[in-house]
Design a protein around this motif. Structure first.
Motif, PDB file in Angstrom:
ATOM      1  N   THR A  70      39.343  77.820   9.767  1.00  0.00           N
ATOM      2  CA  THR A  70      39.120  79.004   8.935  1.00  0.00           C
ATOM      3  C   THR A  70      38.447  78.669   7.604  1.00  0.00           C
ATOM      4  O   THR A  70      38.300  79.545   6.748  1.00  0.00           O
ATOM      5  CB  THR A  70      40.450  79.725   8.647  1.00  0.00           C
ATOM      6  OG1 THR A  70      41.330  78.832   7.942  1.00  0.00           O
ATOM      7  CG2 THR A  70      41.106  80.164   9.949  1.00  0.00           C
ATOM      8  N   LEU A  71      38.047  77.419   7.406  1.00  0.00           N
ATOM      9  CA  LEU A  71      37.407  77.014   6.147  1.00  0.00           C
ATOM     10  C   LEU A  71      36.021  77.637   6.052  1.00  0.00           C
ATOM     11  O   LEU A  71      35.142  77.349   6.861  1.00  0.00           O
ATOM     12  CB  LEU A  71      37.311  75.493   6.074  1.00  0.00           C
ATOM     13  CG  LEU A  71      36.694  74.897   4.808  1.00  0.00           C
ATOM     14  CD1 LEU A  71      37.566  75.198   3.595  1.00  0.00           C
ATOM     15  CD2 LEU A  71      36.522  73.385   4.968  1.00  0.00           C
ATOM     16  N   THR A  72      35.814  78.480   5.067  1.00  0.00           N
ATOM     17  CA  THR A  72      34.522  79.152   4.911  1.00  0.00           C
ATOM     18  C   THR A  72      33.600  78.328   4.012  1.00  0.00           C
ATOM     19  O   THR A  72      34.070  77.481   3.229  1.00  0.00           O
ATOM     20  CB  THR A  72      34.694  80.548   4.296  1.00  0.00           C
ATOM     21  OG1 THR A  72      35.134  80.393   2.926  1.00  0.00           O
ATOM     22  CG2 THR A  72      35.700  81.377   5.080  1.00  0.00           C
ATOM     23  N   PRO A  73      32.291  78.555   4.080  1.00  0.00           N
ATOM     24  CA  PRO A  73      31.363  77.842   3.185  1.00  0.00           C
ATOM     25  C   PRO A  73      31.706  78.048   1.716  1.00  0.00           C
ATOM     26  O   PRO A  73      31.592  77.126   0.907  1.00  0.00           O
ATOM     27  CB  PRO A  73      30.001  78.444   3.537  1.00  0.00           C
ATOM     28  CG  PRO A  73      30.150  78.947   4.931  1.00  0.00           C
ATOM     29  CD  PRO A  73      31.558  79.415   5.037  1.00  0.00           C
ATOM     30  N   THR A  74      32.116  79.250   1.354  1.00  0.00           N
ATOM     31  CA  THR A  74      32.452  79.536  -0.042  1.00  0.00           C
ATOM     32  C   THR A  74      33.650  78.709  -0.495  1.00  0.00           C
ATOM     33  O   THR A  74      33.650  78.120  -1.589  1.00  0.00           O
ATOM     34  CB  THR A  74      32.756  81.033  -0.220  1.00  0.00           C
ATOM     35  OG1 THR A  74      31.643  81.800   0.251  1.00  0.00           O
ATOM     36  CG2 THR A  74      33.019  81.361  -1.677  1.00  0.00           C
ATOM     37  N   GLU A  75      34.685  78.642   0.357  1.00  0.00           N
ATOM     38  CA  GLU A  75      35.871  77.845   0.018  1.00  0.00           C
ATOM     39  C   GLU A  75      35.519  76.371  -0.118  1.00  0.00           C
ATOM     40  O   GLU A  75      35.950  75.698  -1.070  1.00  0.00           O
ATOM     41  CB  GLU A  75      36.944  78.032   1.083  1.00  0.00           C
ATOM     42  CG  GLU A  75      37.578  79.413   1.091  1.00  0.00           C
ATOM     43  CD  GLU A  75      38.462  79.641   2.289  1.00  0.00           C
ATOM     44  OE1 GLU A  75      39.419  80.424   2.174  1.00  0.00           O
ATOM     45  OE2 GLU A  75      38.200  79.030   3.359  1.00  0.00           O
TER      46      GLU A  75
ATOM     47  N   LEU B 296      31.004  68.457  15.061  1.00  0.00           N
ATOM     48  CA  LEU B 296      29.699  69.094  14.879  1.00  0.00           C
ATOM     49  C   LEU B 296      29.858  70.578  14.558  1.00  0.00           C
ATOM     50  O   LEU B 296      29.236  71.099  13.619  1.00  0.00           O
ATOM     51  CB  LEU B 296      28.862  68.910  16.146  1.00  0.00           C
ATOM     52  CG  LEU B 296      27.548  69.690  16.225  1.00  0.00           C
ATOM     53  CD1 LEU B 296      26.548  69.155  15.214  1.00  0.00           C
ATOM     54  CD2 LEU B 296      26.972  69.621  17.642  1.00  0.00           C
ATOM     55  N   MET B 297      30.693  71.272  15.319  1.00  0.00           N
ATOM     56  CA  MET B 297      30.841  72.709  15.125  1.00  0.00           C
ATOM     57  C   MET B 297      31.529  73.027  13.799  1.00  0.00           C
ATOM     58  O   MET B 297      31.213  74.035  13.155  1.00  0.00           O
ATOM     59  CB  MET B 297      31.615  73.318  16.297  1.00  0.00           C
ATOM     60  CG  MET B 297      30.895  73.201  17.630  1.00  0.00           C
ATOM     61  SD  MET B 297      29.175  73.794  17.557  1.00  0.00           S
ATOM     62  CE  MET B 297      29.437  75.527  17.188  1.00  0.00           C
ATOM     63  N   ALA B 298      32.480  72.178  13.388  1.00  0.00           N
ATOM     64  CA  ALA B 298      33.137  72.401  12.101  1.00  0.00           C
ATOM     65  C   ALA B 298      32.135  72.284  10.961  1.00  0.00           C
ATOM     66  O   ALA B 298      32.147  73.081  10.013  1.00  0.00           O
ATOM     67  CB  ALA B 298      34.286  71.406  11.909  1.00  0.00           C
ATOM     68  N   VAL B 299      31.259  71.270  11.050  1.00  0.00           N
ATOM     69  CA  VAL B 299      30.235  71.092  10.016  1.00  0.00           C
ATOM     70  C   VAL B 299      29.234  72.239  10.060  1.00  0.00           C
ATOM     71  O   VAL B 299      28.832  72.781   9.015  1.00  0.00           O
ATOM     72  CB  VAL B 299      29.526  69.735  10.194  1.00  0.00           C
ATOM     73  CG1 VAL B 299      28.295  69.639   9.290  1.00  0.00           C
ATOM     74  CG2 VAL B 299      30.490  68.600   9.892  1.00  0.00           C
ATOM     75  N   LYS B 300      28.828  72.632  11.262  1.00  0.00           N
ATOM     76  CA  LYS B 300      27.861  73.734  11.389  1.00  0.00           C
ATOM     77  C   LYS B 300      28.423  75.019  10.793  1.00  0.00           C
ATOM     78  O   LYS B 300      27.709  75.774  10.115  1.00  0.00           O
ATOM     79  CB  LYS B 300      27.512  73.928  12.860  1.00  0.00           C
ATOM     80  CG  LYS B 300      26.394  74.933  13.106  1.00  0.00           C
ATOM     81  CD  LYS B 300      26.012  74.945  14.581  1.00  0.00           C
ATOM     82  CE  LYS B 300      24.825  75.882  14.828  1.00  0.00           C
ATOM     83  NZ  LYS B 300      24.411  75.866  16.255  1.00  0.00           N
ATOM     84  N   ARG B 301      29.688  75.250  11.020  1.00  0.00           N
ATOM     85  CA  ARG B 301      30.318  76.485  10.534  1.00  0.00           C
ATOM     86  C   ARG B 301      30.488  76.470   9.010  1.00  0.00           C
ATOM     87  O   ARG B 301      30.350  77.489   8.343  1.00  0.00           O
ATOM     88  CB  ARG B 301      31.676  76.648  11.213  1.00  0.00           C
ATOM     89  CG  ARG B 301      32.445  77.877  10.765  1.00  0.00           C
ATOM     90  CD  ARG B 301      33.632  78.115  11.672  1.00  0.00           C
ATOM     91  NE  ARG B 301      34.387  79.288  11.221  1.00  0.00           N
ATOM     92  CZ  ARG B 301      35.252  79.942  11.972  1.00  0.00           C
ATOM     93  NH1 ARG B 301      35.459  79.550  13.230  1.00  0.00           N
ATOM     94  NH2 ARG B 301      35.902  80.983  11.500  1.00  0.00           N
TER      95      ARG B 301
ATOM     96  N   GLY C 254      27.841  62.095   2.627  1.00  0.00           N
ATOM     97  CA  GLY C 254      27.702  60.639   2.676  1.00  0.00           C
ATOM     98  C   GLY C 254      26.276  60.152   2.753  1.00  0.00           C
ATOM     99  O   GLY C 254      26.044  58.952   2.939  1.00  0.00           O
ATOM    100  N   GLY C 255      25.297  61.056   2.608  1.00  0.00           N
ATOM    101  CA  GLY C 255      23.900  60.641   2.589  1.00  0.00           C
ATOM    102  C   GLY C 255      23.158  60.879   3.888  1.00  0.00           C
ATOM    103  O   GLY C 255      21.951  60.639   3.959  1.00  0.00           O
ATOM    104  N   SER C 256      23.842  61.367   4.929  1.00  0.00           N
ATOM    105  CA  SER C 256      23.174  61.622   6.204  1.00  0.00           C
ATOM    106  C   SER C 256      22.527  63.005   6.203  1.00  0.00           C
ATOM    107  O   SER C 256      22.712  63.796   5.274  1.00  0.00           O
ATOM    108  CB  SER C 256      24.173  61.531   7.361  1.00  0.00           C
ATOM    109  OG  SER C 256      24.975  62.692   7.413  1.00  0.00           O
ATOM    110  N   SER C 257      21.801  63.296   7.283  1.00  0.00           N
ATOM    111  CA  SER C 257      21.196  64.621   7.427  1.00  0.00           C
ATOM    112  C   SER C 257      22.211  65.671   7.851  1.00  0.00           C
ATOM    113  O   SER C 257      21.870  66.828   8.031  1.00  0.00           O
ATOM    114  CB  SER C 257      20.062  64.555   8.461  1.00  0.00           C
ATOM    115  OG  SER C 257      20.562  64.075   9.700  1.00  0.00           O
ATOM    116  N   GLY C 258      23.466  65.244   8.022  1.00  0.00           N
ATOM    117  CA  GLY C 258      24.524  66.186   8.370  1.00  0.00           C
ATOM    118  C   GLY C 258      24.466  66.616   9.819  1.00  0.00           C
ATOM    119  O   GLY C 258      24.734  65.829  10.731  1.00  0.00           O
ATOM    120  N   LEU C 259      24.099  67.862  10.048  1.00  0.00           N
ATOM    121  CA  LEU C 259      24.134  68.448  11.384  1.00  0.00           C
ATOM    122  C   LEU C 259      23.275  67.661  12.376  1.00  0.00           C
ATOM    123  O   LEU C 259      23.677  67.425  13.508  1.00  0.00           O
ATOM    124  CB  LEU C 259      23.655  69.891  11.294  1.00  0.00           C
ATOM    125  CG  LEU C 259      24.178  70.873  12.340  1.00  0.00           C
ATOM    126  CD1 LEU C 259      25.687  70.946  12.302  1.00  0.00           C
ATOM    127  CD2 LEU C 259      23.572  72.249  12.111  1.00  0.00           C
TER     128      LEU C 259
END
Length: 286
Positions: free
Chosen positions: A111-116, A245-250, A259-264
């Motif tokens: 339930t962690l939103t981008p805003t939070e 992956l989905m947690a980061v995408k969300r 950490g310096g990576s491209s993330g997704l």
């Protein structure tokens, strides 16, 4: 004959008339045994954002589960080296239970939103799960070897030593292939003795060895049971990577990782990599 501890428990239950003991001198035995006071002192949010506590606890839960999975995979590998397949299977199955909880632990962040997340993300600095040496240890046990991945831990003597040792040892999958070789299956020599610090590409002869294992599907074929248990392990690793992956995408979308990576994009590449690829490849040929 019952042990003295068992007799003591029986006497205590009789003395308490079946009710739990309520009086102790100092901390309860439960708190001492599990180091609960220490454990509960480790959640230190940097902000007032309520969701940060969930993020910290989820991270710590995963680290504990990484340790448990590593413990079981090392036991399984060592059992295979000792030609004890039943013990290896028991360890892998215990590991499956821990892996299932590990996959489900992503629900703590569902339930962690981008805003939070943005309200406390800057306090992470460059901190990233990519830097977890416990997770890196698991990757080495899977056979995903890379000396460069030890570099972030050069300043931590204990973590660095553990990872260097894991880098130079046969992986869980290496131990399985060496067992097949000892059982007379056509595993190529370069997969039996080699520089364990290096990754390897899938080999058609290894696929063939596993095909021969699957050709004997009579009950009691412990090598077939081992192959399926290894595949269960592999599939759970991929599930965990996908949930990551989905947690980061969300939460982050396509923004760069802390950490310096491209993330997704970085995580997507990991999801696409099969664990124990020869066990997956053989399914096409059977």
């Amino acid at each position: 004959m019952p042990s003295s501890a068992a007799l003591s428990r029986q006497e205590r239950a009789e003395r308490n008339r079946g009710r739990p003991t309520l009086a102790f001198d100092g901390t309860t035995p439960y708190a001492r045994y599990g180091a609960i006071d220490t454990l509960l002192s480790l959640q230190r949010p940097a902000t007032d954002e309520p969701a940060e506590t969930s993020f910290i606890i989820a991270t710590q839960v995963m680290e504990l589960l990484f340790t448990l999975v590593r413990h079981e995979w090392e036991r399984a590998r060592d059992a295979l080296d000792a030609d004890d397949v039943p013990a290896a299977l028991a360890a892998l199955r215990r590991g499956h239970g821990a892996q299932d909880v590990l996959v489900d632990s992503w629900e703590l962040l569902a339930t962690l939103t981008p805003t939070e997340f943005n309200r406390f993300r800057d306090h992470l600095g460059e901190a990233s799960g990519f830097q977890s040496y416990s997770y890196r240890h698991l990757e080495f046990l899977l056979g995903n070897k890379s000396a460069a991945m030890i570099r972030p831990h050069r300043a931590d003597p204990r973590a660095g030593a553990r990872l260097r040792r894991a880098l130079g040892e046969p992986s869980l999958y290496d131990a399985a292939l060496r067992l097949l070789h000892r059982r007379g299956l056509p595993v190529p020599a370069e997969r039996v003795e080699r520089d364990w610090t290096l990754p390897v590409e899938p080999h058609p002869q290894v696929v063939r060895a596993w095909e021969l294992v699957y050709a004997d599907d009579r009950p009691g074929n412990e090598l077939l049971a081992l192959a399926e248990a290894l595949l269960d392990t592999a599939e759970r690793v991929t599930r965990w990577r996908h949930r990551h992956l989905m947690a980061v995408k969300r939460t982050l979308g396509a923004k760069p990782g802390t950490g310096g990576s491209s993330g997704l994009r970085w995580l997507s590449g990991n999801v696409q990599q099969d664990v124990f690829p020869e066990l997956w490849q053989l399914r096409t040929g059977i």
